[in-house]
Write a protein that holds these residues in place. Structure first.
Motif, PDB file in Angstrom:
ATOM      1  N   THR A 279     -12.048  14.061  16.340  1.00  0.00           N
ATOM      2  CA  THR A 279     -10.708  14.025  15.749  1.00  0.00           C
ATOM      3  C   THR A 279     -10.060  15.404  15.720  1.00  0.00           C
ATOM      4  OG1 THR A 279     -11.659  14.317  13.536  1.00  0.00           O
ATOM      5  CG2 THR A 279     -11.293  12.054  14.305  1.00  0.00           C
ATOM      6  N   SER A 280     -10.856  16.473  15.862  1.00  0.00           N
ATOM      7  CA  SER A 280     -10.320  17.834  15.899  1.00  0.00           C
ATOM      8  C   SER A 280     -11.288  18.716  16.677  1.00  0.00           C
ATOM      9  CB  SER A 280     -10.114  18.392  14.478  1.00  0.00           C
ATOM     10  OG  SER A 280     -11.318  18.392  13.752  1.00  0.00           O
ATOM     11  N   PRO A 281     -10.804  19.815  17.266  1.00  0.00           N
ATOM     12  CA  PRO A 281     -11.663  20.640  18.124  1.00  0.00           C
ATOM     13  C   PRO A 281     -12.700  21.423  17.334  1.00  0.00           C
ATOM     14  CG  PRO A 281      -9.539  21.698  17.837  1.00  0.00           C
ATOM     15  CD  PRO A 281      -9.423  20.352  17.194  1.00  0.00           C
ATOM     16  N   GLU A 282     -13.810  21.742  17.994  1.00  0.00           N
ATOM     17  CA  GLU A 282     -14.854  22.598  17.452  1.00  0.00           C
ATOM     18  C   GLU A 282     -15.099  23.727  18.450  1.00  0.00           C
ATOM     19  OE1 GLU A 282     -16.977  22.633  14.707  1.00  0.00           O
ATOM     20  OE2 GLU A 282     -15.731  21.111  13.751  1.00  0.00           O
ATOM     21  N   PRO A 283     -15.430  24.935  17.980  1.00  0.00           N
ATOM     22  CA  PRO A 283     -15.725  26.021  18.922  1.00  0.00           C
ATOM     23  C   PRO A 283     -17.032  25.748  19.663  1.00  0.00           C
ATOM     24  CG  PRO A 283     -16.232  26.695  16.684  1.00  0.00           C
ATOM     25  CD  PRO A 283     -15.546  25.366  16.579  1.00  0.00           C
ATOM     26  N   LYS A 284     -17.094  26.174  20.895  1.00  0.00           N
ATOM     27  CA  LYS A 284     -18.330  26.032  21.668  1.00  0.00           C
ATOM     28  C   LYS A 284     -19.470  26.789  20.997  1.00  0.00           C
ATOM     29  CE  LYS A 284     -20.159  27.194  26.273  1.00  0.00           C
ATOM     30  NZ  LYS A 284     -19.777  27.753  27.594  1.00  0.00           N
ATOM     31  N   ALA A 285     -19.182  28.000  20.533  1.00  0.00           N
ATOM     32  CA  ALA A 285     -20.171  28.799  19.811  1.00  0.00           C
ATOM     33  C   ALA A 285     -19.774  28.830  18.344  1.00  0.00           C
ATOM     34  CB  ALA A 285     -20.231  30.215  20.374  1.00  0.00           C
ATOM     35  N   LYS A 286     -20.614  28.260  17.498  1.00  0.00           N
ATOM     36  CA  LYS A 286     -20.272  28.130  16.083  1.00  0.00           C
ATOM     37  C   LYS A 286     -21.385  28.693  15.208  1.00  0.00           C
ATOM     38  CE  LYS A 286     -18.988  24.707  12.551  1.00  0.00           C
ATOM     39  NZ  LYS A 286     -18.594  23.301  12.309  1.00  0.00           N
ATOM     40  N   ARG A 287     -20.968  29.392  14.148  1.00  0.00           N
ATOM     41  CA  ARG A 287     -21.924  29.871  13.149  1.00  0.00           C
ATOM     42  C   ARG A 287     -21.528  29.332  11.796  1.00  0.00           C
ATOM     43  NH1 ARG A 287     -21.141  34.852   9.759  1.00  0.00           N
ATOM     44  NH2 ARG A 287     -23.022  35.032   8.481  1.00  0.00           N
ATOM     45  N   THR A 288     -22.509  28.893  11.028  1.00  0.00           N
ATOM     46  CA  THR A 288     -22.305  28.604   9.622  1.00  0.00           C
ATOM     47  C   THR A 288     -23.308  29.428   8.828  1.00  0.00           C
ATOM     48  OG1 THR A 288     -23.730  26.634   9.845  1.00  0.00           O
ATOM     49  CG2 THR A 288     -21.356  26.284   9.879  1.00  0.00           C
ATOM     50  N   VAL A 289     -22.909  29.842   7.648  1.00  0.00           N
ATOM     51  CA  VAL A 289     -23.796  30.601   6.775  1.00  0.00           C
ATOM     52  C   VAL A 289     -23.832  29.902   5.429  1.00  0.00           C
ATOM     53  CG1 VAL A 289     -21.901  32.164   6.169  1.00  0.00           C
ATOM     54  CG2 VAL A 289     -24.256  32.846   5.702  1.00  0.00           C
ATOM     55  N   GLU A 290     -25.042  29.642   4.950  1.00  0.00           N
ATOM     56  CA  GLU A 290     -25.226  28.960   3.667  1.00  0.00           C
ATOM     57  C   GLU A 290     -25.655  29.986   2.622  1.00  0.00           C
ATOM     58  OE1 GLU A 290     -24.074  26.114   3.710  1.00  0.00           O
ATOM     59  OE2 GLU A 290     -24.090  25.743   5.854  1.00  0.00           O
ATOM     60  N   GLY A 291     -24.690  30.395   1.798  1.00  0.00           N
ATOM     61  CA  GLY A 291     -24.948  31.448   0.831  1.00  0.00           C
ATOM     62  C   GLY A 291     -25.827  31.042  -0.341  1.00  0.00           C
ATOM     63  N   ASP A 292     -26.095  29.725  -0.486  1.00  0.00           N
ATOM     64  CA  ASP A 292     -26.940  29.262  -1.589  1.00  0.00           C
ATOM     65  C   ASP A 292     -28.367  28.980  -1.137  1.00  0.00           C
ATOM     66  OD1 ASP A 292     -26.052  27.108  -0.004  1.00  0.00           O
ATOM     67  OD2 ASP A 292     -26.365  25.677  -1.639  1.00  0.00           O
ATOM     68  N   LEU A 293     -28.648  29.206   0.140  1.00  0.00           N
ATOM     69  CA  LEU A 293     -29.975  28.882   0.675  1.00  0.00           C
ATOM     70  C   LEU A 293     -30.663  30.148   1.171  1.00  0.00           C
ATOM     71  CD1 LEU A 293     -29.051  25.728   2.823  1.00  0.00           C
ATOM     72  CD2 LEU A 293     -29.819  25.794   0.440  1.00  0.00           C
ATOM     73  N   GLY A 294     -31.516  30.719   0.343  1.00  0.00           N
ATOM     74  CA  GLY A 294     -32.271  31.913   0.715  1.00  0.00           C
ATOM     75  C   GLY A 294     -33.654  31.862   0.115  1.00  0.00           C
ATOM     76  N   LEU A 295     -34.598  32.520   0.773  1.00  0.00           N
ATOM     77  CA  LEU A 295     -36.004  32.409   0.370  1.00  0.00           C
ATOM     78  C   LEU A 295     -36.405  33.384  -0.725  1.00  0.00           C
ATOM     79  CD1 LEU A 295     -37.707  31.903   3.853  1.00  0.00           C
ATOM     80  CD2 LEU A 295     -36.819  30.204   2.241  1.00  0.00           C
ATOM     81  N   TYR A 296     -35.524  34.281  -1.112  1.00  0.00           N
ATOM     82  CA  TYR A 296     -35.864  35.201  -2.186  1.00  0.00           C
ATOM     83  C   TYR A 296     -34.750  35.246  -3.235  1.00  0.00           C
ATOM     84  CZ  TYR A 296     -37.266  39.319  -4.799  1.00  0.00           C
ATOM     85  OH  TYR A 296     -37.620  40.176  -5.816  1.00  0.00           O
ATOM     86  N   ILE A 297     -33.601  35.781  -2.854  1.00  0.00           N
ATOM     87  CA  ILE A 297     -32.506  35.897  -3.821  1.00  0.00           C
ATOM     88  C   ILE A 297     -32.084  34.524  -4.336  1.00  0.00           C
ATOM     89  CG2 ILE A 297     -30.081  36.580  -4.067  1.00  0.00           C
ATOM     90  CD1 ILE A 297     -30.654  38.897  -2.162  1.00  0.00           C
ATOM     91  N   ASN A 298     -32.083  33.513  -3.439  1.00  0.00           N
ATOM     92  CA  ASN A 298     -31.668  32.169  -3.822  1.00  0.00           C
ATOM     93  C   ASN A 298     -32.824  31.178  -3.865  1.00  0.00           C
ATOM     94  OD1 ASN A 298     -28.769  32.468  -4.157  1.00  0.00           O
ATOM     95  ND2 ASN A 298     -28.738  32.941  -1.976  1.00  0.00           N
TER      96      ASN A 298
END
Length: 458
Positions: A279-298
């Protein structure tokens, strides 16, 4: 000891230095690695860099090192904090976010439409390093981007701006920036036509502006005393390495599960069948960052997601007790078991958020199926990088579970068992991205050695 190139990865807590030699020849090689705590907070990043080089020398049994050039990637000094401002949320704003994230930024504010006084107050409060200003397809709507540039200028802020909106506004935007002393970089329109994204030009502009930001940040002012080549945001560098590898081996996803965040990079056009349903375009190269998912700080977020009782039963540990002495690098059997389980949870949640989904719509003509978000169904390779997925004992079973997590026909993920696993054994992917800016052929060879490509291929 002499090498061609040192590449420093200056993280928020740790600085890693990788040494490479034989660049420009048929046999480039990864020589050695050293690490030390990052010293931005001590007021001078050079201390951590020198300490990491000393660690490299100790590992190699050497007393001194010379090199022709030093390159760097960085997420220290808070990383690259950006705001994104466009015309329509699901068009220019979303395209601007994709460009900023792909370049390695942390997005701290987004707005759609004209900036009001409260938006400007928020913009001042978040203190971005860079502002991305979009809005209007080429030869389309013009008023909003110009209004927003004037609002930013009148605010008195001198934050650098990347303009990537309607090309008809370039002269006016440039004049406003010049009159108010605002550094400006102009890129191609990030959304030049309806249903068309164009993020690569914007990413390149962001990387150029990043070098100016990172060398002026507190504690980083003297980085140019040692680094005489490219400096890129670390996540943006990983994206460049991902794109480089994609051109050689095909559709891939790269996972970096860190202490504070989990990053997912995908490079794929998707499958033709799914693309026709988008329904809408997506970039060929995409990054997402999950700021709530970390192995130490979070780590507490992940424990809460799974549940303490469930972890106690599954891992046969006292989770609360382990968490009281939990470390960034585990050093007991109980800590390793907990870290690996949290790593799995972070990866599963992050890739689910990154991937798109199919959805049914019910119309007067009957049910119609549409696709929303990034299509990962054509992924051939899942690559693990970062400390957790290159060093944990059971990294292979963790990544296998993540690669095979498609449990529904509605998820745009590869079918279980289809995607093959690769690991950045030498932990050099961020360095490879920086190196690819100056020597892409050598960078690809070194990256393929790190993923043990010859072994996989054979």
């Amino acid at each position: 000891m002499h090498v061609d190139t040192l590449v420093a990865e200056i993280g928020s807590t740790t600085t890693i230095v990788n040494a490479f030699d034989g660049l420009g020849t048929a046999r480039p090689k990864f020589v050695a690695q050293g690490k030390a705590p990052t010293t931005v907070l001590d007021g001078d990043v050079r201390i951590g860099l020198k300490n990491a080089i000393d660690d490299l020398l100790r590992n190699e049994g050497e007393h001194a090192i010379t090199y022709d050039r030093m390159l760097a990637s960085g997420s220290a000094a808070g990383g690259l904090r950006m705001t994104v401002h466009g015309l329509v949320r699901d068009m220019t704003v979303r395209a601007g976010e994709a460009a900023a994230l792909g370049a390695g930024a942390i997005i701290v504010q987004t707005t759609a439409g004209k900036l009001n006084e409260f938006d400007i107050d928020d913009l001042k409060a978040v203190k971005p390093n860079l502002i991305l200003l979009a809005g209007g397809t080429d030869y389309g709507e013009r008023e909003t981007a110009v209004f927003n540039m004037r609002a930013i200028a009148k605010s008195g802020m001198k934050t650098p701006v990347v303009y990537c909106g309607n090309i008809q506004n370039r002269t006016m935007i440039s004049r406003i920036a010049e009159e108010h002393g605002i550094p400006l970089s102009v890129a191609d329109n990030v959304y030049p036509k309806l249903d068309q994204m164009n993020v690569e030009s914007v990413r390149k502009c962001i990387h150029v502006m990043f070098e100016k930001h990172i060398t002026n940040a507190p504690g980083m002012e003297h980085i140019r005393d040692m680094v005489n080549g490219a400096i890129l945001p670390t996540p943006g560098s990983v994206m460049l390495a991902s794109q480089l590898l994609y051109e050689d081996i095909g559709d891939l996803v790269v996972l970096d599960i860190g202490g504070a965040t989990t990053d997912v990079h995908s490079v794929t056009e998707g499958s033709p069948e799914i693309v026709s349903m988008m329904t809408s375009p997506e970039p060929k190269a995409k990054r997402t960052v999950e700021g709530d998912l970390g192995l130490y700080i979070n780590a507490h977020n992940l424990v809460d997601r799974i549940g303490t009782d469930a972890l106690n039963k599954e891992l046969q540990i006292d989770t609360d007790a382990v968490m009281r002495s939990y470390l960034p690098i585990p050093n007991t059997a109980e800590q390793f078991r907990l870290t690996e389980r949290l790593c799995l949870e972070a990866g599963l949640v992050a890739i689910d958020r990154h991937a798109g989904k199919l959805r049914h719509l019910y119309t007067p003509q009957g049910r119609r199926t549409i696709a929303e978000g990034k299509d990962l169904s054509a992924i051939k390779w899942v690559v693990g990088t970062g400390g957790a997925l290159t060093r944990l004992p059971h990294r292979e079973s963790i990544l296998r579970s993540i690669a095979d997590c498609n449990k529904s026909k509605m998820q745009l993920l590869p079918s279980p068992g289809v995607a093959k696993l690769l690991f950045d054994h030498d932990y050099i992917m961020a360095s490879i991205g920086v190196l690819s800016k100056e020597d892409p052929e050598a960078a690809l060879k070194l990256l393929k050695e790190s993923i043990r490509w010859e072994t996989i291929r054979n």
